[in-house]
Scaffold this motif. Structure first.
Motif, PDB file in Angstrom:
ATOM      1  N   ARG A 270       0.829  -1.214   0.000  1.00  0.00           N
ATOM      2  CA  ARG A 270       0.000   0.000   0.000  1.00  0.00           C
ATOM      3  C   ARG A 270       0.860   1.259   0.000  1.00  0.00           C
ATOM      4  O   ARG A 270       0.642   2.177  -0.787  1.00  0.00           O
ATOM      5  N   TRP A 271       1.831   1.327   0.921  1.00  0.00           N
ATOM      6  CA  TRP A 271       2.581   2.568   1.121  1.00  0.00           C
ATOM      7  C   TRP A 271       3.581   2.829   0.000  1.00  0.00           C
ATOM      8  O   TRP A 271       3.731   3.963  -0.452  1.00  0.00           O
ATOM      9  N   GLY A 274       1.328   1.633  -3.713  1.00  0.00           N
ATOM     10  CA  GLY A 274      -0.034   2.110  -3.915  1.00  0.00           C
ATOM     11  C   GLY A 274      -0.996   1.011  -4.317  1.00  0.00           C
ATOM     12  O   GLY A 274      -1.991   1.268  -5.009  1.00  0.00           O
ATOM     13  N   ARG A 276      -4.045  -1.416  -4.539  1.00  0.00           N
ATOM     14  CA  ARG A 276      -5.443  -1.284  -4.159  1.00  0.00           C
ATOM     15  C   ARG A 276      -6.243  -2.378  -4.850  1.00  0.00           C
ATOM     16  O   ARG A 276      -5.788  -2.942  -5.864  1.00  0.00           O
ATOM     17  N   ARG A 362       1.987   3.448 -12.917  1.00  0.00           N
ATOM     18  CA  ARG A 362       3.286   3.584 -12.254  1.00  0.00           C
ATOM     19  C   ARG A 362       4.106   2.334 -12.522  1.00  0.00           C
ATOM     20  O   ARG A 362       3.584   1.254 -12.732  1.00  0.00           O
ATOM     21  N   TYR A 407       4.960   6.092  -2.824  1.00  0.00           N
ATOM     22  CA  TYR A 407       3.977   6.459  -3.845  1.00  0.00           C
ATOM     23  C   TYR A 407       2.549   6.380  -3.311  1.00  0.00           C
ATOM     24  O   TYR A 407       1.706   7.224  -3.627  1.00  0.00           O
ATOM     25  N   GLY A 408       2.265   5.364  -2.502  1.00  0.00           N
ATOM     26  CA  GLY A 408       0.909   5.164  -2.015  1.00  0.00           C
ATOM     27  C   GLY A 408       0.476   6.150  -0.955  1.00  0.00           C
ATOM     28  O   GLY A 408      -0.725   6.261  -0.661  1.00  0.00           O
TER      29      GLY A 408
END
Length: 644
Positions: A270-271, A274, A276, A362, A407-408
């Motif tokens: 996630r962090w 990114g 999802r 990305r 990025y997330g």
């Protein structure tokens, strides 16, 4: 200058102020059968996370999504270089995993038993990984293509009871007979192996050994009357063991556990990336590596997105293959290696421009440093700055990313050649190799981790003493990554190569990555690998091995141009002893350049264990190039080995 976004700064501060609370919040996003009693317990040099909590990686990856009503969402898309495709929804994947879990139990595999997978990146192998985790067995995946010696040593070291394999895999249109390699490996040392289970895919029947070998349909039939139910696992019980990728002479078997590992790879997914649930995520790695474990299998499925698994070479049947799949599957996030980027560079940007990759949001790279020239090519020439290309760094032992651009959370400015910053929850610093003291910005030293985090391996399988000595005792009290690095004034980390590969020229230290990057600034160079060669005057000089792009040929004039390009980038301190032209560099199957092979070649030594090498012929290629260069130097000067 402070380049850190306020959102990221807050996350970093919260992690530093109360690490236990920070990681507890991350853990709460996953499923737990029973809550933990204690977040972190240090038992130096080992440690435990989420002590007393019960979870299961496979349950979190599948059951909880189905229970949440996402049965019909595509979980896995398999593609290969032969054009074959297969997709499984979360409900279908769960069904296959339950069926395989029952079959494992029918074969006699129990909680705590080890099994080895010597299989390509295919649905059956991924199902097996999840099924083993589901029942509490421990899987060891060995890259399909390693030789019999490498496979045998890993099977024996793990104490595996069963080996799973396929009859064949395909790469660049060629068929590799895996079952025969398994037979050869077990002839060396069978260890504790009782059965070999074989997935038939090819036209030619594989050799068979009576009662030992089990065909795939018969294996699945053993599940009749057995349960495919999930086994709740204490957070610190092993989910899998995995050998380090092999740039060192003797691989280590890192352990990763159900609780901490799951929390780390999910959080960093996630962090850092990114990730999802709506993503179509493609990690171009192989399940034989930690990237394949973490970001083909576990983290994408824990997130609930669609993960793409690819079998084959990214430039077969042509250099457009990667971009064709991005267009076909509408890939949103791509994770590949710098080696793959440099491979595609050989063909230029034209293959990418023939396909629609507007779905792509990305791109991430890891495995080795993404050299600025390679970053520039992909970011500017291919993607035309439409999406970011982000480097980051981690190891087999860390389970997931430790340095990167978050990025997330909020993407930071990209500095080409940098792996980014320590990610939230990671405490790291650069210290002097001599006394372990932190060094100032701009000064090279050893990158160390100052506090364990959930994804860090807590020990090595069967070698707790080696875990202590190799990681926690080299510089007492901190985790030794083995990498040389420096941090700039903004806190960005730049890795220079393995600490034992630093080249010392007349008292000046040069990282192998720095020198290789300088070679890549010349348009003729596709790849470069360097090492230090002993020199009576300067201590060491650079010995370079260079592979050229298509359309360029070796010559004395080109050699002079390359030497000048390096000096232009790094200054006169970069003394090039010689430039050896090769067709291919010795690399591990995960894409890391095996620089110790160069050192062995120029010193006329045995390179040691090279069972992890991609192309054994690359060693002979390096020897050939060095012999030719040595003869050329001898003809030029009596003191062979002087700077050309």
């Amino acid at each position: 200058m402070d380049l850190v976004n306020p959102i990221v700064r807050r996350w970093l501060a919260e992690a530093e102020e109360d690490p236990d609370a920070f990681w507890a919040r991350a853990a709460e996003e996953l499923h737990w059968f029973r809550p933990w009693k204690r977040v972190f317990q240090h038992e130096f040099p080992s440690f435990r996370w989420f002590v007393g909590g019960e979870t299961n990686l496979a349950y979190g990856a599948l059951d909880r999504h189905v229970a949440a009503g996402r049965s019909g969402h595509t979980a896995l898309v398999y593609a290969n270089e032969r054009g074959e495709r297969r997709a499984l929804t979360y409900a279908q994947l769960l069904h296959e995993v339950e069926r395989t879990s029952a079959a494992l139990r029918g074969l006699g595999v129990e909680k705590g038993d080890r099994i080895t997978l010597y299989m390509p990146t295919c649905p059956e192998a991924i199902v097996l990984m999840l099924a083993a985790a589901r029942i509490g067995a421990i899987h060891l995946v060995v890259f399909a293509g390693f030789g019999a010696g490498a496979l045998s040593s890993r099977v024996v070291a793990s104490g595996s009871r069963v080996v799973f394999t396929a009859d064949v895999t395909w790469r660049k249109g060629k068929e590799t007979r895996l079952k025969e390699i398994v037979d050869d490996a077990l002839a060396i040392d069978r260890g504790a192996v009782e059965h070999v289970v074989v997935l038939r895919r090819g036209a030619t029947p594989p050799p068979w050994t009576g009662a030992r070998d089990v065909a795939w349909p018969e294996f699945l039939a053993l599940g009749g009357g057995h349960s495919g139910a999930c086994e709740p696992m204490e957070a610190n019980e092993p989910a899998f063991i995995l050998a380090t990728s092999g740039t060192t002479a003797r691989p280590k078997l890192a352990i990763h556990v159900h609780g901490g590992y799951g929390v780390h790879v999910h959080a960093m997914g996630r962090w850092c990336f990114g990730l999802r649930p709506s993503d179509v995520w493609w990690s171009t790695s192989d399940i034989g590596w930690i990237v394949g474990h973490s970001y083909i299998v576990y983290a994408p499925l824990l997130t609930g997105c669609t993960t793409v698994a690819y079998e084959g070479a990214l430039d077969h049947p042509g250099p457009e293959t990667l971009w064709k799949i991005v267009e076909e599957l509408r890939v949103t996030g791509l994770f590949t290696s710098p080696t793959a980027v440099r491979l595609l560079m050989k063909y230029g940007a034209a293959p990418a421009r023939g396909f629609d990759h507007r779905s792509l949001e990305r791109v991430f790279c890891a495995g080795e440093v993404l050299n600025p020239p390679a970053w520039e090519w992909l970011q500017r020439e291919v993607l035309r700055d439409r999406v970011p290309v982000i480097d980051h760094m981690w190891q087999t032992e860390t389970g997931g990313p430790v340095f990167g651009n978050p990025y997330g959370l909020a993407m930071l400015p990209i500095k080409p050649g940098s792996a980014g910053l320590p990610l939230p929850g990671i405490e790291a610093t650069v210290v002097s190799a001599q006394d372990g003291r932190p060094v100032p910005p701009g000064e090279k030293g050893i990158m160390v981790l100052t506090r364990p985090f959930p994804g860090l391996t807590p020990t090595l399988w069967g070698e707790p003493e080696r875990y202590a000595s190799d990681y926690w005792q080299r510089i007492p009290g901190v985790y030794y990554t083995g990498d040389s690095a420096h941090v700039d004034e903004d806190g960005y980390v730049f890795f220079a190569g393995r600490a034992d590969e630093i080249i010392k020229i007349a008292g000046h230290k040069l990282g192998t990555i720095e020198v290789e990057t300088a070679f890549l600034t010349h348009p003729a160079v596709a790849e470069a690998g360097v090492t230090g060669r002993p020199d009576p005057v300067r201590g060491e000089v650079v010995s370079a091995f260079v592979a050229l792009r298509q359309g360029h040929e070796p010559s004395a004039a080109l050699r002079r141009e390359l030497v000048e390009a390096v000096r232009r980038e790094l200054g006169p301190v970069a003394v090039i002893g010689e430039v050896n032209f090769v067709r291919t560099l010795p690399k591990t199957r995960s894409g890391k350049i095996m620089r110790r092979v160069f050192k062995a070649v120029i010193l006329d030594r045995d390179p040691g264990d090279i069972t992890t090498i991609e192309d054994e012929g690359s060693v002979d290629e390096a020897r050939r190039a060095w012999a030719e260069m040595r003869a050329e130097l001898a003809a030029q000067r009596p003191e062979a080995g002087a700077e050309p």
